[in-house]
Structures are given as structure tokens and as C-alpha cells.
Scaffold this motif. Structure first.
Motif, short mmCIF file in Angstrom:
data_model
loop_
_atom_site.label_atom_id
_atom_site.label_comp_id
_atom_site.label_asym_id
_atom_site.label_seq_id
_atom_site.Cartn_x
_atom_site.Cartn_y
_atom_site.Cartn_z
N ARG A 1 0.79 -1.24 0.09
CA ARG A 1 0.13 -0.10 0.05
C ARG A 1 0.94 1.31 -0.17
NH1 ARG A 1 -2.94 3.65 3.50
NH2 ARG A 1 -4.95 3.73 3.14
N LEU A 2 0.57 2.19 -0.89
CA LEU A 2 1.52 3.47 -0.95
C LEU A 2 0.48 4.55 -0.99
CD1 LEU A 2 4.13 4.51 -1.43
CD2 LEU A 2 3.82 4.59 -4.00
N CYS A 3 0.59 5.24 -0.07
CA CYS A 3 -0.49 6.63 0.17
C CYS A 3 0.72 7.84 0.37
CB CYS A 3 -1.07 6.45 1.71
SG CYS A 3 -1.83 7.80 1.87
N CYS A 4 0.59 8.43 -0.68
CA CYS A 4 1.50 9.76 -0.71
C CYS A 4 1.05 10.79 -1.77
CB CYS A 4 2.75 9.38 -0.94
SG CYS A 4 3.14 8.84 -2.40
N GLY A 5 1.67 12.06 -1.45
CA GLY A 5 0.90 13.12 -2.38
C GLY A 5 2.08 13.54 -3.59
N LEU A 6 3.32 12.59 -3.32
CA LEU A 6 4.33 12.88 -4.32
C LEU A 6 4.25 12.54 -5.48
CD1 LEU A 6 7.05 12.77 -1.76
CD2 LEU A 6 6.27 14.54 -2.54
N LEU A 7 3.33 11.54 -5.70
CA LEU A 7 3.25 10.51 -6.90
C LEU A 7 3.35 11.53 -8.25
CD1 LEU A 7 0.51 8.26 -5.77
CD2 LEU A 7 2.98 7.58 -6.17
N ASP A 8 2.55 12.60 -8.31
CA ASP A 8 2.72 13.09 -9.51
C ASP A 8 3.53 14.69 -9.58
OD1 ASP A 8 0.23 13.75 -11.83
OD2 ASP A 8 2.20 13.32 -12.11
N GLY A 9 4.09 15.03 -10.44
CA GLY A 9 4.47 16.16 -10.64
C GLY A 9 5.95 16.13 -9.58
N GLY B 1 -2.55 14.14 -2.91
CA GLY B 1 -2.29 15.53 -3.72
C GLY B 1 -3.39 16.42 -4.08
N GLY B 2 -3.25 17.33 -4.83
CA GLY B 2 -4.24 18.20 -5.37
C GLY B 2 -4.94 17.42 -6.55
N ASP B 3 -4.39 17.03 -7.29
CA ASP B 3 -4.80 16.54 -8.67
C ASP B 3 -5.21 15.04 -8.79
OD1 ASP B 3 -4.25 18.14 -12.11
OD2 ASP B 3 -5.94 16.83 -11.23
N CYS C 1 -7.06 8.42 -8.40
CA CYS C 1 -6.15 8.33 -9.78
C CYS C 1 -6.86 8.41 -10.86
CB CYS C 1 -5.72 6.81 -9.35
SG CYS C 1 -4.47 6.71 -7.94
N TRP C 2 -6.06 8.37 -12.06
CA TRP C 2 -6.74 8.46 -13.10
C TRP C 2 -6.35 7.20 -14.20
CZ3 TRP C 2 -4.69 12.49 -17.12
CH2 TRP C 2 -5.40 12.38 -18.19
N ILE C 3 -7.06 6.42 -14.50
CA ILE C 3 -6.70 5.11 -15.43
C ILE C 3 -7.16 5.21 -16.95
CG2 ILE C 3 -8.37 3.71 -14.40
CD1 ILE C 3 -6.60 1.37 -14.57
N PHE D 1 -11.45 -1.82 -6.42
CA PHE D 1 -11.84 -0.75 -5.49
C PHE D 1 -11.60 0.59 -6.12
CE2 PHE D 1 -13.80 0.02 -1.69
CZ PHE D 1 -13.23 1.29 -1.19
N LEU D 2 -12.33 1.45 -6.91
CA LEU D 2 -12.06 2.64 -7.42
C LEU D 2 -12.83 3.65 -6.75
CD1 LEU D 2 -12.30 1.51 -11.15
CD2 LEU D 2 -10.44 1.65 -9.91
N ASN D 3 -12.01 4.60 -6.01
CA ASN D 3 -12.51 5.62 -5.14
C ASN D 3 -11.96 6.97 -5.48
OD1 ASN D 3 -13.48 6.89 -3.20
ND2 ASN D 3 -12.24 6.02 -1.52
N ILE D 4 -12.87 7.74 -6.02
CA ILE D 4 -12.66 9.17 -6.62
C ILE D 4 -11.59 8.90 -7.79
CG2 ILE D 4 -12.05 11.51 -6.06
CD1 ILE D 4 -12.38 10.83 -3.13
N THR D 5 -11.99 8.17 -8.52
CA THR D 5 -10.88 7.58 -9.82
C THR D 5 -11.62 8.09 -11.04
OG1 THR D 5 -9.87 5.97 -8.41
CG2 THR D 5 -10.00 5.83 -11.04
#
Lengths: 484, 201
Positions: free
Chosen positions: A138-146, A177-179, A201-203, A219-223
Motif C-alpha cells: 500500500r502506497l499513500c502519498c501526495g508526491l506521486l505526480d509532478g 495530492g491536489g490533482d 487516480c486516473w486510469i 475498488f475505485l475511489n474518486i477515480t
């Protein structure tokens, strides 16, 4: 061909490991063989009777899977620190079945910020030091993008999706994160994945992809996923059993065709069209239209690109969905305020329709959050509507549990509905009513209900009061665990 | 319902968690389908179709000492549960890797948990129960819970140990559990360096 070989190779790796939990089937398979063979060679395996008699017991004698159960719950950093205790402990954390990495654990107490480089290199260190594949990552962070870490996170997800030593069976990617974080394609290449959870996320789903054939829970939450991509996914996921679509704003028309799906939960901030076509295994359905959240996700609603909804009206759409639910045992429906097309009359006909068309229904959860501005204008429902209704098959023979969550003003309507169920429900075991109006309201309902002659003598009726607007937690209790 | 089939299923089909008392078909569903067909209600298959199960189970420890317990108590261990469900109904159930005092403790734990009222919170009792044990007995009990596949006991003992370690530094854990550090100073220094991100405080 090669992929099949790789898949079976990885399966072999998994099935030869002792796993952490005794009730886990993998672990049991190992335990049974251990008992049968009584052949333990390594000191870290289960101690045989000879070891037991020889010396006194210390923690070092415990087998790896037990130490995993002790070290795992300590949290990421303390778990790694245990490696210093003694040589016996050096590698325990490197084979932990469950690893959860949360950027909150990396907040520096002095500066209250996260050192991004430290965080990323820590994740790499964990992956490089890995001795065995993950059961859950499980990876939870705001750094994933940008922030220039795109490549690094792509590498991390590649490791847990396709590299043999670091592949995982359950993956959760939670973006804070924000986006939205665009999920790299490699995640779809995972051949052993059984559970995938994505949040914010966006897939994009390619036409075909080699992995996820064993996926059981999605499980897709706010995706963000398009309707076509969802259909493509369902086509490819031949073993999918549970699907949760929570606030996936790009979905308006959801078409479900799946030979294996057993559980479907949809939470949206507006009315959707859900068409279930060919889901013979579907047993549990939950639909929650939760309009209060709309303000919070304003920037996410992309109405210009929205495809027009199929069907003539919100009620008709719901009714159409329900026609496909004859096999369903468990149904949860909740409509919240501002859904102003749901006048009482339609709500009534909808409920009647549900009860008539789902003969196998055992568990029904209904929530209503319509408030007074609308309810007071409802003069269309006759007082004795429910009294006049004939009982349906599901009410007579199958319905066992009913959960009613009242957060609105249509008390009389719902109490009459509950009365109808109690009078006709021969198999009812439990009726649970949650209301938000306070004790006096509750006592009135309680008193009224206690005077009803019930068809099922053993039915348990429970009441609960909750603060207005806080009913969401109660859906978890009533069976929508995957959501809350 | 053929009991023999069930035996085979429990043994080999270890991939599924088979419930012990499994009804052949849901009685409510049977009734409904007949209702729809328009037939008059027939006899519903009743739970009494289950085969006879012994009320008490005999457990045999390492020293061949025997303990008699109620079936419900013993069912908290998968090994015991399966031994009873097995067509041969092994009785006494041999638990040759568990010594008598440890088995007695395990039984005490299971008994308390079975006797608990519904919704009763036993965390305080669990803590006191485990806190009373010496370290050695605690570890033996954890290993026994692992061997006997008793999830409730295993979860409880591991959590108890984890809770102790949680609050301690590395040196404190070594002291408390009598773990001998067999690293050289050089090795230890290198390990701290390699995983520096985990060691800063």
C-alpha cells in the motif's frame, strides 16, 4: 506463452511461502504438509519436539511467520529497526507479507514537512532489500505526480507489478495530492494481482493487457475512468467478484456485464444509469446517491463531456436497474436530499417494484435523506398505501434483515413501510431503524411499532439515534463495508 | 447428505474456508422457489440432517496427558476442528507439539472466549491473562497457537508481544527479551547507515 510460464512461475513462488495468517489458505497448505512430514530443517521453521525439549523457549525460536505477525503491526520504521536486534531478526522485515507506506510517517517533527528525496529513497531501499514478494503493498502519498518524481514512482509501481521478487498480490495506491495521479500501464501487467484499490487516480485502459486475470476485488475511489474503459476492464477481468465505484465522476452510464461479479457498490453524487446485463452471480448491490458531497467535488464534475443519460427519468433508470436484480440477496439504496425528482409517489412505486422484482432479497437497506421543503409538498401518497399492498414473495419468504436510515422528514411514510414489512415478513430476523430526530421522535416510532402484530415472532427490532447528516457511518454497519 | 464427501472436501480443498455445519441448501430459498412454481409448501430440509458430533473432545498433549473439553471450546483451533470433522473422528486428538501446561493455558483462553457474552469486550481480560505468563510460556503459547491454527489465540499473543515492543528502543527490546546481540559493532553501524531513514529519531 511466455506470460503463462511467468505467471505459473510466480504462483509457484507464492505457494511455497509460509504466509502470515493461520487462516490464510496458503499458510494452511504449508501447515498441513509440515504436520504430515514433520521435517523441519531450518532453525527458523516450526520447532520440532526435539528442539522443544532441548532448551528453554525464547522469542528467537518462533518461526518467521509468527515474527511477521509481531513485527508487521509495529509500523514501517519500527519494523525495519527490529533488524538490529540480532542476526535472527535481520531479515524478518525483508519478508513481511504486508507493507504499507504512508508519507505521514516521513514528516519531520521539526520542520513538519516531508523530505521528498528521503521518502523516495526509503521506498527504493525497501524494494531493493526485499526477499520475498508482497501479499499486500500500500502506497499513500501526495508526491506521486509532478515534483519531478514521475519516473521514480513509475519504477516503484513496475517493481510491484512485474518484478518477480517484489511483485504484490494486493495493491493500493492512494494519492493525497491536489490533482489525480495517472496510473502507469505497468499496473495492468500484474499477473498475480487479486485486489486493486485506487484512490484519486486516473486510469486509461488499453484494448488488451496481459495482467489482472486473477483480479477478484476492484475498488475505485474518486477515480477517473471512462465508461468505455470500464467496460473494457470488465471484459478482461474474468474472475472479478467485487466491484466498487465510489465517486467516479466520469461515469454516467454504467453497463455491467460480468459472468463472475458477485458484489457491486456504486456511490455517486448524482443520479446515474446503471444497466446490469448478464451478471448471473450478482448477489449484492448497493447504490447510494449522495448529493451533499457535490460541492466538495465541484471541480471534478465534467458536465461538458458528459454523455447523455439513458432512460427517461431518475426513477425509471433505477427501476430499470432493479429489473436485473432477481438473483440479488442484498440490496442497499439511499437517495439523499435535492434529488427532487424523487417525490414520494415515485419512491413508493420504486420500493414496491424492488420488493416485487427481487424475490430472493434477504437484506434490504434503505436510506432517505429528503428534507422538509420537498416532503411537505408531497400530498400524493395515500395514508394507507402500504396497508393496501399485497405482500410479495421476497417479503413473505426471504427477507431477513432490514435496515432503514431515516435522515429526513418523511417519518410516517417509512414507519408505514416498516409496518408493512413486519406484518408480512415471515422470515424477518432483524429490523434496524436509525433516525436523526432525537429521543422523542424515536419513542414515538418505538411505541407505534411495538403495537404491531408481527408475522415473525422472533424478529429483533433495534433503534439508534445519530446526528443529522452523520448517517454515512451507518451504511457500513448495514452492509456496505467496502465503502466506509 | 453424504458425510464422506464432506470429509474429502475438508481435507483436500484447503483453498476454501469450509464452514463446519453447512446446510445443503438455504431453506428460505427452497420455500420461495416452490412458492413461485405454485406448489404447496413441502417439507423443508432441516438442520438435523447433520451427522452426530461428539459433545466432548479429548486432547492429548506432548506428554500424552489428556484434556477433556467441550466441542465448542475446541473448535477455536482449526487442527482440532478438522480432526473432529474427519470421518475417522480422531479422539483423542494428538497435539504432540504442545506440552500439557501450555495446552492447559490455551484451553483456558478458549473457554473464556466461548463463555463471553455477545459483544463483550475481552481485551482487558486478554491483557491480564497474557501478562501473568512468563516470557517463556508466552512464546510457547504463541508457537502452540500457530501449530494448532487457533487464529484468536495467535492474534492475541502476537499483538500482546507487538504492543510491548512498540514502546521500546532496540536496546530495551534486547534487554527485556534477553536477546543476545550477535552483530559486531561494524556490522551494526553499517546496518544503521544502510537504512538511515528508519533510524533517525
Amino acid at each position: 506463452m511466455e506470460q503463462c510460464e511467468r505467471a505459473s512461475e510466480i504462483e509457484r513462488v507464492f505457494s511455497s511461502l509460509p504466509s502470515g495468517l493461520p487462516s490464510d489458505p496458503l499458510h494452511r497448505a504449508v501447515r498441513v504438509s509440515e504436520i504430515r512430514e514433520s521435517n523441519f530443517s531450518s532453525p527458523s521453521a516450526h520447532p520440532s519436539t526435539m528442539d522443544y525439549r532441548r532448551r528453554s523457549y525464547s522469542m528467537d525460536d518462533l518461526p518467521d511467520n509468527l515474527l511477521h505477525m509481531v513485527v508487521g503491526p509495529l509500523g514501517l520504521k519500527p519494523a525495519v529497526r527490529t533488524s538490529l536486534l540480532a542476526k535472527r531478526w535481520r531479515d524478518v522485515h525483508r519478508s513481511l507479507p504486508i507493507v504499507e507506506i504512508d508519507e505521514d510517517d516521513f514528516v519531520s517533527p521539526d520542520t513538519k514537512t516531508i523530505d521528498e528525496y528521503e521518502f523516495v529513497s526509503a521506498v527504493f531501499a525497501i524494494l531493493e532489500g526485499r526477499l520475498l514478494p508482497f501479499e499486500r503493498f500500500r502506497l499513500c502519498c501526495g508526491l506521486l505526480d509532478g515534483e519531478g518524481f514521475d519516473d521514480e514512482f513509475k519504477k516503484i509501481l513496475e517493481c510491484v507489478s512485474i518484478r518477480e521478487r517484489t511483485i504484490t498480490r494486493e495493491l493500493s495506491v492512494i494519492f493525497v495530492g491536489g490533482d489525480f495521479y495517472k496510473i502507469p500501464e505497468c499496473v495492468l501487467f500484474n499477473l498475480v494481482l487479486i485486489k486493486l484499490e485506487l484512490e484519486k487516480c486516473w486510469i486509461d485502459v488499453p484494448i488488451s493487457f496481459p495482467g489482472l486475470k486473477k483480479l477478484r476485488v476492484l475498488f475505485l475511489n474518486i477515480t477517473i475512468i471512462s465508461e468505455g474503459d470500464l467496460e473494457r476492464l470488465l471484459d478482461n477481468l474474468s474472475e472479478l467478484e467485487e466491484l466498487s465505484l465510489i465517486y467516479c465522476s466520469k461515469l454516467h452510464n454504467i453497463r455491467i456485464t460480468s459472468s463472475s461479479l458477485q458484489k457491486l457498490d456504486v456511490v455517486a453524487f448524482r443520479s446515474l444509469s446503471i444497466v446490469i446485463r448478464g451478471a448471473p452471480c450478482l448477489r449484492s448491490v448497493g447504490v447510494i446517491y449522495d448529493f451533499d458531497v457535490e460541492e466538495a467535488y465541484e471541480n471534478v464534475i465534467d458536465d461538458k463531456a458528459a454523455t447523455p443519460l439513458v432512460g427517461t427519468g431518475d426513477t425509471d433508470r433505477l427501476i430499470r436497474m432493479v429489473t436485473e436484480l432477481q438473483q440479488v440477496n442484498k440490496l442497499c439504496l439511499s437517495i439523499s436530499k435535492e434529488f427532487d425528482k424523487f417525490e414520494s409517489q415515485k419512491m413508493v412505486s420504486f420500493l414496491t417494484f424492488v420488493l416485487a422484482s427481487s424475490p430472493n432479497l434477504k437484506v434490504l437497506t434503505v436510506g432517505d435523506r429528503l428534507y422538509s421543503e420537498i416532503a411537505n409538498n408531497d400530498l400524493t401518497v395515500e395514508e394507507d398505501y402500504w396497508e393496501q399492498q399485497p405482500p410479495t414473495v421476497c417479503v413473505n419468504c426471504n427477507l431477513q434483515e432490514v435496515y432503514v436510515i431515516l435522515d429526513g422528514d418523511r417519518k410516517k411514510f417509512w414507519v408505514n413501510f416498516v409496518e408493512y414489512l413486519l406484518v408480512n415478513g415471515n422470515m424477518l430476523k432483524k429490523v434496524w431503524i436509525c433516525c436523526t430526530k432525537g429521543l422523542r421522535h424515536l419513542f414515538e416510532i418505538q411505541r407505534y411499532i411495538s403495537l404491531i402484530v408481527k408475522a415473525s415472532a422472533n424478529v429483533i427490532i433495534e433503534f439508534e439515534i445519530v446526528k443529522k447528516g452523520k448517517t454515512r457511518n451507518y451504511f457500513a454497519r448495514a452492509g456496505l463495508e467496502s465503502i466506509y | 447428505m453424504d458425510m464422506e464427501d464432506d470429509t474429502v472436501q475438508v481435507r483436500e480443498n484447503s483453498a476454501e474456508d469450509t464452514e463446519m455445519l453447512e446446510l445443503p441448501k438455504d431453506p428460505a430459498e427452497v420455500k420461495a422457489s416452490e412458492f413461485i412454481k405454485g406448489e404447496s409448501s413441502k417439507e423443508i430440509p432441516v438442520e438435523s440432517q447433520q451427522p452426530e458430533l461428539p459433545e466432548n473432545v479429548v486432547l492429548q498433549s506432548l506428554e500424552k496427558e489428556e484434556f477433556i473439553i467441550k466441542l465448542a471450546v475446541g473448535q477455536q483451533s482449526e487442527i482440532i476442528k478438522n480432526a473432529i470433522l474427519d470421518g475417522r473422528g480422531e479422539n483423542p486428538v494428538p497435539l504432540l507439539n504442545v506440552s500439557a501446561p501450555i495446552l492447559a493455558k490455551a484451553i483456558e483462553f478458549w473457554k473464556r472466549h466461548i463463555d463471553a457474552a455477545e459483544g463483550e469486550d475481552l481485551t482487558e481480560w486478554d491483557k491480564a491473562f497474557l501478562g501473568d505468563l512468563s516470557q517463556e510460556v508466552l512464546f510457547e503459547l504463541a508457537a502452540a497457537a500457530n501449530y494448532m491454527e487457533s487464529k484468536s489465540l495467535l492474534d492475541c499473543t502476537c499483538k500482546f508481544i507487538a504492543d510491548i515492543i512498540k514502546e521500546m528502543k532496540v536496546e530495551e527490546v534486547r534487554d527485556y527479551f534477553g536477546i543476545e546481540c550477535d552483530f559486531t559493532e561494524e556490522e551494526e553501524r553499517k546496518m544503521r547507515e544502510d537504512n538511515a531513514w528508519a533510524f533517525e529519531q
